[in-house]
Design a protein around this motif. Structure first.
Motif, PDB file in Angstrom:
ATOM      1  N   LEU A 118       0.822  -1.200   0.000  1.00 35.02           N
ATOM      2  CA  LEU A 118       0.000   0.000   0.000  1.00 35.02           C
ATOM      3  C   LEU A 118       0.863   1.259   0.000  1.00 35.02           C
ATOM      4  CD1 LEU A 118      -3.009   0.797   0.117  1.00 35.02           C
ATOM      5  CD2 LEU A 118      -2.827   0.797   2.588  1.00 35.02           C
ATOM      6  N   LEU A 119       1.865   1.303   0.876  1.00 34.95           N
ATOM      7  CA  LEU A 119       2.733   2.474   1.002  1.00 34.95           C
ATOM      8  C   LEU A 119       4.187   2.047   1.140  1.00 34.95           C
ATOM      9  CD1 LEU A 119       0.662   4.421   3.689  1.00 34.95           C
ATOM     10  CD2 LEU A 119       0.769   4.941   1.244  1.00 34.95           C
ATOM     11  N   THR A 120       5.061   2.831   0.532  1.00 34.09           N
ATOM     12  CA  THR A 120       6.497   2.643   0.682  1.00 34.09           C
ATOM     13  C   THR A 120       7.181   3.942   0.267  1.00 34.09           C
ATOM     14  OG1 THR A 120       8.359   1.195   0.214  1.00 34.09           O
ATOM     15  CG2 THR A 120       6.862   1.640  -1.611  1.00 34.09           C
ATOM     16  N   SER A 121       8.495   3.978   0.306  1.00 29.87           N
ATOM     17  CA  SER A 121       9.222   5.190  -0.062  1.00 29.87           C
ATOM     18  C   SER A 121       9.205   5.390  -1.579  1.00 29.87           C
ATOM     19  CB  SER A 121      10.665   5.109   0.437  1.00 29.87           C
ATOM     20  OG  SER A 121      11.348   4.094  -0.275  1.00 29.87           O
ATOM     21  N   GLU A 122       9.503   6.602  -2.030  1.00 31.36           N
ATOM     22  CA  GLU A 122       9.539   6.898  -3.469  1.00 31.36           C
ATOM     23  C   GLU A 122      10.595   6.060  -4.175  1.00 31.36           C
ATOM     24  OE1 GLU A 122       9.441  10.970  -4.883  1.00 31.36           O
ATOM     25  OE2 GLU A 122       8.493  11.574  -2.997  1.00 31.36           O
ATOM     26  N   ASP A 123      11.759   5.920  -3.564  1.00 36.36           N
ATOM     27  CA  ASP A 123      12.830   5.123  -4.175  1.00 36.36           C
ATOM     28  C   ASP A 123      12.425   3.656  -4.313  1.00 36.36           C
ATOM     29  OD1 ASP A 123      14.504   7.314  -4.449  1.00 36.36           O
ATOM     30  OD2 ASP A 123      15.437   7.021  -2.475  1.00 36.36           O
ATOM     31  N   ASP A 124      11.705   3.145  -3.325  1.00 30.65           N
ATOM     32  CA  ASP A 124      11.273   1.747  -3.371  1.00 30.65           C
ATOM     33  C   ASP A 124      10.238   1.536  -4.480  1.00 30.65           C
ATOM     34  OD1 ASP A 124      11.399  -0.903  -2.494  1.00 30.65           O
ATOM     35  OD2 ASP A 124       9.756  -0.631  -1.074  1.00 30.65           O
ATOM     36  N   TRP A 125       9.352   2.537  -4.705  1.00 31.53           N
ATOM     37  CA  TRP A 125       8.340   2.408  -5.753  1.00 31.53           C
ATOM     38  C   TRP A 125       8.957   2.330  -7.145  1.00 31.53           C
ATOM     39  CZ3 TRP A 125       3.973   0.406  -5.024  1.00 31.53           C
ATOM     40  CH2 TRP A 125       3.139   0.710  -3.943  1.00 31.53           C
ATOM     41  N   LYS A 126      10.145   2.863  -7.308  1.00 34.64           N
ATOM     42  CA  LYS A 126      10.808   2.867  -8.619  1.00 34.64           C
ATOM     43  C   LYS A 126      11.266   1.474  -9.036  1.00 34.64           C
ATOM     44  CE  LYS A 126      12.250   7.658  -8.121  1.00 34.64           C
ATOM     45  NZ  LYS A 126      13.368   8.581  -7.928  1.00 34.64           N
ATOM     46  N   LYS A 127      11.379   0.547  -8.123  1.00 37.08           N
ATOM     47  CA  LYS A 127      11.817  -0.815  -8.427  1.00 37.08           C
ATOM     48  C   LYS A 127      10.661  -1.598  -9.065  1.00 37.08           C
ATOM     49  CE  LYS A 127      14.810  -0.791  -4.372  1.00 37.08           C
ATOM     50  NZ  LYS A 127      15.007  -1.375  -3.044  1.00 37.08           N
ATOM     51  N   PRO A 128      10.915  -2.323 -10.158  1.00 39.70           N
ATOM     52  CA  PRO A 128       9.849  -3.080 -10.822  1.00 39.70           C
ATOM     53  C   PRO A 128       9.214  -4.130  -9.915  1.00 39.70           C
ATOM     54  CG  PRO A 128      11.817  -3.008 -12.207  1.00 39.70           C
ATOM     55  CD  PRO A 128      12.175  -2.384 -10.906  1.00 39.70           C
ATOM     56  N   GLU A 129      10.008  -4.823  -9.091  1.00 40.47           N
ATOM     57  CA  GLU A 129       9.428  -5.846  -8.210  1.00 40.47           C
ATOM     58  C   GLU A 129       8.523  -5.234  -7.144  1.00 40.47           C
ATOM     59  OE1 GLU A 129      13.620  -4.905  -6.716  1.00 40.47           O
ATOM     60  OE2 GLU A 129      12.785  -5.460  -8.633  1.00 40.47           O
ATOM     61  N   THR A 130       8.819  -3.996  -6.744  1.00 34.85           N
ATOM     62  CA  THR A 130       7.969  -3.307  -5.775  1.00 34.85           C
ATOM     63  C   THR A 130       6.648  -2.914  -6.434  1.00 34.85           C
ATOM     64  OG1 THR A 130       9.898  -2.471  -4.597  1.00 34.85           O
ATOM     65  CG2 THR A 130       7.815  -1.359  -4.193  1.00 34.85           C
ATOM     66  N   GLN A 131       6.732  -2.396  -7.661  1.00 39.51           N
ATOM     67  CA  GLN A 131       5.517  -2.014  -8.382  1.00 39.51           C
ATOM     68  C   GLN A 131       4.606  -3.216  -8.616  1.00 39.51           C
ATOM     69  OE1 GLN A 131       6.668   0.047 -11.943  1.00 39.51           O
ATOM     70  NE2 GLN A 131       7.578   1.765 -10.832  1.00 39.51           N
ATOM     71  N   ALA A 132       5.196  -4.369  -8.858  1.00 41.44           N
ATOM     72  CA  ALA A 132       4.402  -5.581  -9.085  1.00 41.44           C
ATOM     73  C   ALA A 132       3.650  -6.009  -7.826  1.00 41.44           C
ATOM     74  CB  ALA A 132       5.307  -6.711  -9.558  1.00 41.44           C
ATOM     75  N   GLN A 133       4.159  -5.650  -6.662  1.00 47.21           N
ATOM     76  CA  GLN A 133       3.505  -6.009  -5.401  1.00 47.21           C
ATOM     77  C   GLN A 133       2.492  -4.965  -4.943  1.00 47.21           C
ATOM     78  OE1 GLN A 133       6.710  -6.515  -2.624  1.00 47.21           O
ATOM     79  NE2 GLN A 133       7.456  -8.381  -3.593  1.00 47.21           N
ATOM     80  N   GLY A 134       2.434  -3.830  -5.631  1.00 50.70           N
ATOM     81  CA  GLY A 134       1.561  -2.737  -5.203  1.00 50.70           C
ATOM     82  C   GLY A 134       0.089  -3.019  -5.458  1.00 50.70           C
ATOM     83  N   CYS A 135      -0.746  -2.346  -4.710  1.00 49.42           N
ATOM     84  CA  CYS A 135      -2.196  -2.430  -4.907  1.00 49.42           C
ATOM     85  C   CYS A 135      -2.542  -1.614  -6.142  1.00 49.42           C
ATOM     86  CB  CYS A 135      -2.935  -1.864  -3.699  1.00 49.42           C
ATOM     87  SG  CYS A 135      -2.579  -2.701  -2.133  1.00 49.42           S
TER      88      CYS A 135
END
Length: 120
Positions: free
Chosen positions: A96-113
């Motif tokens: 649901l929420l994470t840092s801006e730098d973490d959102w830039k990672k493709p694996e993080t985006q895949a786990q996002g809502c």
């Protein structure tokens, strides 16, 4: 004209039986022991509009609400700098929420809502 003794007893029994029958049938209505508000609440309970809950359970629910405990379909969990949303109905979890730098990672985006997911 005199009635024999048996006929008098029979006549008396019929009269008394009839009087008792009328007395019982006349007492069919119940006295108003409840106020209109109480009767309305009782009718709602009988129709299924109300549900009983014990005072102990009600106190526990109030306490959970006061401390912000998740009582609905979604539960929010925080792990480090990430915040996850758990759907108790489907068992799915998403970021649901994470840092801006973490959102830039493709694996993080895949786990996002997803947006469609958050609209439900």
């Amino acid at each position: 004209m005199k009635l024999p003794g048996l006929a008098i007893i029979l006549f008396t029994a019929i009269v008394l039986s009839t009087a008792m029958l009328f007395a019982v049938l006349g007492c069919d209505s119940t006295p108003d022991l409840l106020t209109n508000s109480e009767q309305d609440s009782l009718n709602k309970l009988r129709s299924g509009q109300y549900t009983f809950i014990s005072n102990q359970d009600l106190s526990a629910l109030k306490h959970d609400a006061e401390i912000g405990k998740n009582l609905g379909r979604y539960q929010i969990r925080r792990e480090g700098f990430r915040t996850w949303r758990f759907d108790t109905a489907t068992g799915q979890i998403c970021l649901l929420l994470t840092s801006e730098d973490d959102w830039k990672k493709p694996e993080t985006q895949a786990q996002g809502c997803t947006l469609a997911d958050t609209a439900n």
